[in-house]
Design a protein around this motif. Structure first.
Motif, mmCIF file in Angstrom:
data_model
loop_
_atom_site.group_PDB
_atom_site.id
_atom_site.type_symbol
_atom_site.label_atom_id
_atom_site.label_comp_id
_atom_site.label_asym_id
_atom_site.label_seq_id
_atom_site.Cartn_x
_atom_site.Cartn_y
_atom_site.Cartn_z
ATOM 1 N N ARG A 1 20.375 71.546 1.610
ATOM 2 C CA ARG A 1 20.168 72.380 0.437
ATOM 3 C C ARG A 1 19.113 73.430 0.722
ATOM 4 O O ARG A 1 18.148 73.196 1.457
ATOM 5 C CB ARG A 1 19.761 71.552 -0.774
ATOM 6 N N ASP B 1 16.026 75.768 -0.491
ATOM 7 C CA ASP B 1 14.837 75.403 -1.270
ATOM 8 C C ASP B 1 14.823 76.155 -2.595
ATOM 9 O O ASP B 1 13.919 76.935 -2.891
ATOM 10 C CB ASP B 1 13.576 75.707 -0.451
ATOM 11 N N TRP B 2 15.872 75.938 -3.413
ATOM 12 C CA TRP B 2 15.971 76.571 -4.726
ATOM 13 C C TRP B 2 16.523 75.552 -5.709
ATOM 14 O O TRP B 2 17.360 74.713 -5.368
ATOM 15 C CB TRP B 2 16.886 77.801 -4.694
ATOM 16 N N SER B 3 16.104 75.646 -6.953
ATOM 17 C CA SER B 3 16.500 74.670 -7.958
ATOM 18 C C SER B 3 18.000 74.688 -8.225
ATOM 19 O O SER B 3 18.577 73.670 -8.633
ATOM 20 C CB SER B 3 15.736 74.927 -9.264
ATOM 21 N N ASP C 1 16.932 68.777 4.721
ATOM 22 C CA ASP C 1 16.395 70.131 4.779
ATOM 23 C C ASP C 1 16.975 70.879 5.972
ATOM 24 O O ASP C 1 17.626 70.286 6.848
ATOM 25 C CB ASP C 1 14.853 70.108 4.857
ATOM 26 N N ASP D 1 15.605 80.080 4.369
ATOM 27 C CA ASP D 1 14.847 78.963 4.937
ATOM 28 C C ASP D 1 14.828 79.038 6.459
ATOM 29 O O ASP D 1 13.835 78.690 7.103
ATOM 30 C CB ASP D 1 15.452 77.641 4.476
#
Length: 407
Positions: free
Chosen positions: A341, A343-345, A366, A392
């Motif tokens: 994923r 690094d965002w909601s 990550d 990222d």
């Protein structure tokens, strides 16, 4: 409120919320009126679903190759918001961001702007301040109510329109195209790439309603010259950009210059668009394909290059058509697919992605872990699915943001 340094400005922008939206042009119209913008440059407004960043970059590069001073506004960014605003191909110093932001907040409308509106407004202040000859502005989402649509464009450019942001723009291709077609101006000039029939009908109807000129680029010749951006789909982006530039140049009274056009096409660079790079001695392909339409173009580009990834690292936003994207992803490689994923909601969970590809995908926490696993596989590694996922990667390896990765 007054910013003392770039860090305080960055905190302010983060607090505005990267994904916050409040559709409507009222705040931007207030900015335009209050800021004056008497020396605003001609604007090339680039609207569409896929290829906006690449097309904008090609147009800007061609204009700069002709000796014009250029402004370029794109989104999203990978590592720092400063990537979004460029003058003559270079990001602005932090001090300029602080100075312009303080000027923006001195306006009564400044504190009411959303994240994207704030940066759009700051970009136009920067372009006026620098005295650019032309400003190329990429729309963020949609067209009619996008913050970039408040500046009357010299030329509106439509890249291919596909299904994206359905929750905001509409459930059908025609509804999405109608929103984007709202960027046209009465009596204005628009250029479009090849479109799906439903989208093209909408654009034609809107152009007829507005009484403007409407040009289709797909039959226009493209010189047999190298492009700074790889992939067969980039030839169509370059063709659209070249047609747009030629009409812009005509309007600015500039004579034709085939050599400068070829130079601009060759020197164009934007990270994350079929970008081939080396990491730890392994070949990596970075592509921000973030919906099914873009993944189809990526698949075709890899086929045309004769490249078959040995492994894929994938992550996407939860609001995408994940089933279609994963189906296309399976066709790209015979090797493992490592899902993670960004690094965002809004990112889809790796576990949900892995469940949708039983036996093919492995969920990893990550991007660092996913890359470590993928780089151990034979053959090139493809990283795709989201510009935020690529962000990222660039945070880990910022040298990859440069045209020459050793810079």
């Amino acid at each position: 409120m007054r910013f003392e340094d770039y860090d305080s400005l960055k905190r302010y922008m983060n607090d505005l919320g990267l994904f916050s939206m409040d559709l409507g042009l009222g705040r931007m119209e207030a900015f335009r009126a209050e800021a004056g913008l008497h020396d605003a440059p001609p604007v090339v407004h680039v609207v569409g679903t896929n290829g906006k960043g690449s097309t904008s970059t090609f147009i800007e590069s061609i204009a700069r190759a002709h000796g014009l001073k250029t402004g370029l506004f794109t989104s999203p960014h990978f590592v720092t918001p400063r990537e979004r605003i460029r003058v003559n191909g270079r990001i602005l110093p932090r001090e300029d961001w602080v100075r312009l932001a303080n000027r923006l907040l001195s306006l009564s409308c400044g504190s009411r702007l959303t994240y994207f509106e704030f940066q759009t407004s700051l970009a136009m202040l920067a372009f006026c301040d620098a005295g650019v000859d032309v400003a190329v502005m990429e729309a963020g989402l949609g067209g009619r109510f996008d913050a970039t649509n408040v500046f009357d464009p010299f030329l509106t450019v439509f890249t291919p329109i596909g299904m994206d942001h359905e929750a905001v723009l509409g459930d059908t291709l025609e509804e999405i195209a109608q929103d984007k077609a709202g960027a046209m101006r009465e009596g204005g000039f628009a250029v479009t790439a090849r479109q799906k029939p439903g989208a093209m009908r909408v654009l034609h109807a809107q152009a007829a309603k507005q009484g403007g000129r409407f040009i289709r680029s797909e039959q226009s010749p493209l010189p047999d010259c190298p492009l700074g951006l790889r992939g067969a789909h980039q030839r169509e982006n370059a063709r659209l950009a070249l047609v747009a530039w030629q009409h812009l140049a005509q309007g600015l009274g500039l004579p034709p210059d085939a050599e400068a056009e070829a130079t601009g096409l060759k020197q164009a660079f934007i990270p994350g668009r079929l970008q081939f790079a080396q990491l730890n001695g392994c070949e990596v392909i970075l592509d921000g394909a973030h919906n099914a339409h873009a993944l189809e173009a990526l698949r075709d580009a890899l086929d045309a290059e004769g490249v078959r990834p040995g492994a894929v690292v994938f992550g996407c936003m939860a609001d995408k058509d994940i089933a279609s994207m994963l189906g296309l992803l399976e066709a790209v490689t015979n090797g493992p697919i490592f899902v993670t994923r960004a690094d965002w909601s809004r990112a889809a969970s790796p576990e949900n992605l892995a469940e949708a590809l039983p036996g093919r995908a492995e969920a990893l926490p990550d991007i660092r872990t996913a890359l470590e696993r993928a780089l151990g596989e034979p053959g090139p590694v493809l990283v795709c699915g989201s510009l935020y996922l690529l962000g990222d990667v660039y945070s880990l390896y910022p040298r990859l943001l440069n045209p020459s990765p050793n810079e």
